[in-house]
Enzyme design. Structure first.
Site, PDB file in Angstrom:
ATOM      1  N   ASP A 109     -21.839  17.498   5.880  1.00 25.10           N
ATOM      2  CA  ASP A 109     -20.558  18.193   5.805  1.00 25.10           C
ATOM      3  C   ASP A 109     -20.848  19.681   5.641  1.00 25.10           C
ATOM      4  OD1 ASP A 109     -18.192  19.376   5.119  1.00 25.10           O
ATOM      5  OD2 ASP A 109     -17.587  17.875   3.644  1.00 25.10           O
ATOM      6  N   TYR A 132      -3.352  22.315  -5.983  1.00 23.98           N
ATOM      7  CA  TYR A 132      -3.720  21.860  -7.330  1.00 23.98           C
ATOM      8  C   TYR A 132      -2.953  22.603  -8.425  1.00 23.98           C
ATOM      9  CZ  TYR A 132      -7.427  19.050  -5.342  1.00 23.98           C
ATOM     10  OH  TYR A 132      -8.107  18.095  -4.638  1.00 23.98           O
ATOM     11  N   LYS A 182     -13.333  25.317   8.178  1.00 22.03           N
ATOM     12  CA  LYS A 182     -13.235  26.594   7.473  1.00 22.03           C
ATOM     13  C   LYS A 182     -13.518  27.824   8.352  1.00 22.03           C
ATOM     14  CE  LYS A 182     -13.012  25.242   2.732  1.00 22.03           C
ATOM     15  NZ  LYS A 182     -13.440  23.959   2.176  1.00 22.03           N
ATOM     16  N   TYR A 196     -17.931  17.640  -2.678  1.00 20.03           N
ATOM     17  CA  TYR A 196     -16.522  17.801  -2.312  1.00 20.03           C
ATOM     18  C   TYR A 196     -16.405  17.653  -0.800  1.00 20.03           C
ATOM     19  CZ  TYR A 196     -11.855  19.431  -1.457  1.00 20.03           C
ATOM     20  OH  TYR A 196     -10.553  19.483  -1.018  1.00 20.03           O
TER      21      TYR A 196
END
Ligand code: PLP
Length: 426
Positions: free
Chosen positions: A246, A17, A275, A145
């Site tokens: 999630d 980003y 992760k 997200y």
């Protein structure tokens, strides 16, 4: 700092980003150990980010290093089509053992976003196979997200996920307000009323609900009442919707439970992990589902599940994931996370006295200070580095989620740096 390395970085490299025209500061790292990152100029930073939730045991851990080295001597990688190997099989068994009992099959992918794509495709294929191909939409909440690929992005918050920019490529899904009741606050039924109405009105074309349980991560670092999940499960059962959790950010202890859904009484039909799965060593993700979903997909028109990444179940990644989970099981991580939570609560509390602070919240090993305005990312990272810590704000959120091995003294340096930097912000 100027160096040939940085000049080449500026010229060639995209960072997450960021712009190639107006680059944000980047700091060259040469090594890392424990909770410390060592910069090229010799400075050492206490890591408050665990490399985006991942490095739960800290860096350069002997047991994790050994697991990678041992696997490397056998094989770094083999294709997973038609071949299998012990690291994948043992890791799948371990994940099935430690996740909610309904989840009995494992699909390995190479990143969290892909694990979400896989979860979505499982839900769509499930309903197609079950003779209800009209169920193709997803229902989710704002402030979520789920990753940066197109399918995942379509269920991210519509504003921060830039849905208007990608309007013509992203499927349009259903969005309810984000869960509003804070973790620990008394439950009110109206919090889920809008979502319940969407489910009632549109269940004929909804395949699944996807949500981050309890902790909304990159979409706003928000901790909400687990009661929401209990109600959500009822709604999904009532209207024939699959429930996808999630847990890519929350998995492996971050919220104080091994999986955040354990704060509630319910389990999902599909679970995404990533992760911290490998303790921050390799990129690996997993999508788990029930026998029922797996068998329905397998009995459907295609007869197979239509996905198969090149690096599926990479042996190095599976081996280090097994070692990371073993390490977690051998340590009293619950106590460590609880200690971090208590200390964050105590030490971040004084930030509430600062004029520009709008909220301070802590859950497990996650501490968040929300300020009134987005932080200037050209200057603020330098301020944190000058304080000897690695903390990377995001929008108006200044947050830490350190490795669980951090000691009290280092954690105090993180919270002091936050107080100091927030005090300098407009
Ligand atoms: C980070 C994250 C993802 C995406 O994972 P990547 O490995 O970056 O693709 C998806 N969902 C949640 C909740 C995440 O925190």
């Amino acid at each position: 700092m100027n160096s040939p390395l940085l000049d080449t970085d500026r010229a060639l490299l995209w960072h997450p980003y960021t712009s190639m025209v107006e680059p944000l500061p980047v700091f060259p790292v040469v090594s890392a150990y424990g909770v410390r990152l060592r910069l090229a100029d010799g400075r050492e930073l206490i890591d408050g980010m665990a490399s985006w939730w991942c490095a739960i045991h800290g860096y350069n851990h002997p047991a994790l290093n050994a697991a990678v080295s041992a696997q490397l001597c056998d094989m770094a990688h083999v294709m997973f089509g038609g071949l299998t190997h012990e690291p994948a099989v043992r890791l799948a068994q371990k994940l099935v053992d430690i996740t909610p009992s309904a989840l009995q099959t494992v699909f390995f992918a190479d990143s969290g976003s892909v694990a979400v794509e896989v979860a979505i495709k499982m839900a769509l294929q499930y309903w197609a196979a079950a003779g209800r191909p009209g169920k193709q939409k997803l229902l989710t909440v704002r402030g979520g997200y789920h990753g940066d690929t197109c399918g995942a992005m379509a269920v991210c918050d519509p504003v921060t996920g830039m849905h208007s920019l990608f309007r013509n490529v992203l499927p349009a899904h259903y969005f309810a307000d984000k869960p509003g009741i804070r973790f620990g606050a008394p439950w009110q039924e109206k919090d889920i009323a809008a979502l319940a109405t969407l489910a009632e009105n549109h269940h004929e074309d909804i395949a699944a609900v996807i949500i981050e349980p309890v902790v909304q991560g990159a979409g706003g670092m928000w901790f909400y009442s687990p009661e929401y999940l209990n109600r959500l499960r009822e709604i999904c059962d009532r209207y024939d919707l699959l429930l996808i959790f999630d847990e890519i950010a929350t998995g492996f202890g971050r919220s104080g439970k091994l999986f955040a859904c354990e704060h509630s009484r319910v389990a999902p039909d599909i679970l995404c992990l990533g992760k911290a799965l490998t303790g921050g060593y390799m990129t690996l993700a997993a999508t788990l589902t029930s026998i029922q979903v797996a068998e329905t997909i397998s009995a459907g028109g295609q007869g197979v599940f239509m996905h198969g990444p090149t690096f599926m179940a990479n042996p190095l990644a599976c081996a280090v994931a097994l070692a990371s989970i073993k390490l977690l099981e051998q340590t009293d991580w619950q106590q460590r996370v609880k200690n971090i939570q208590n200390q964050l609560q105590t030490e971040l509390a004084r930030c509430r006295d600062l004029d520009n602070v709008t909220d301070v919240r802590v859950l497990g090993a996650i501490g968040v200070v929300e300020v009134a305005q987005p932080v200037d990312m050209h200057t603020v990272p330098h301020w944190f580095v000058e304080q000897g810590v690695w903390i990377r704000p995001f929008g108006s959120l200044i947050y830490v989620m350190p490795p669980y091995i951090i000691n009290a003294e280092d954690l105090t340096r993180l919270t002091s740096a936050i107080y100091h930097v927030v005090g300098k912000l407009p």
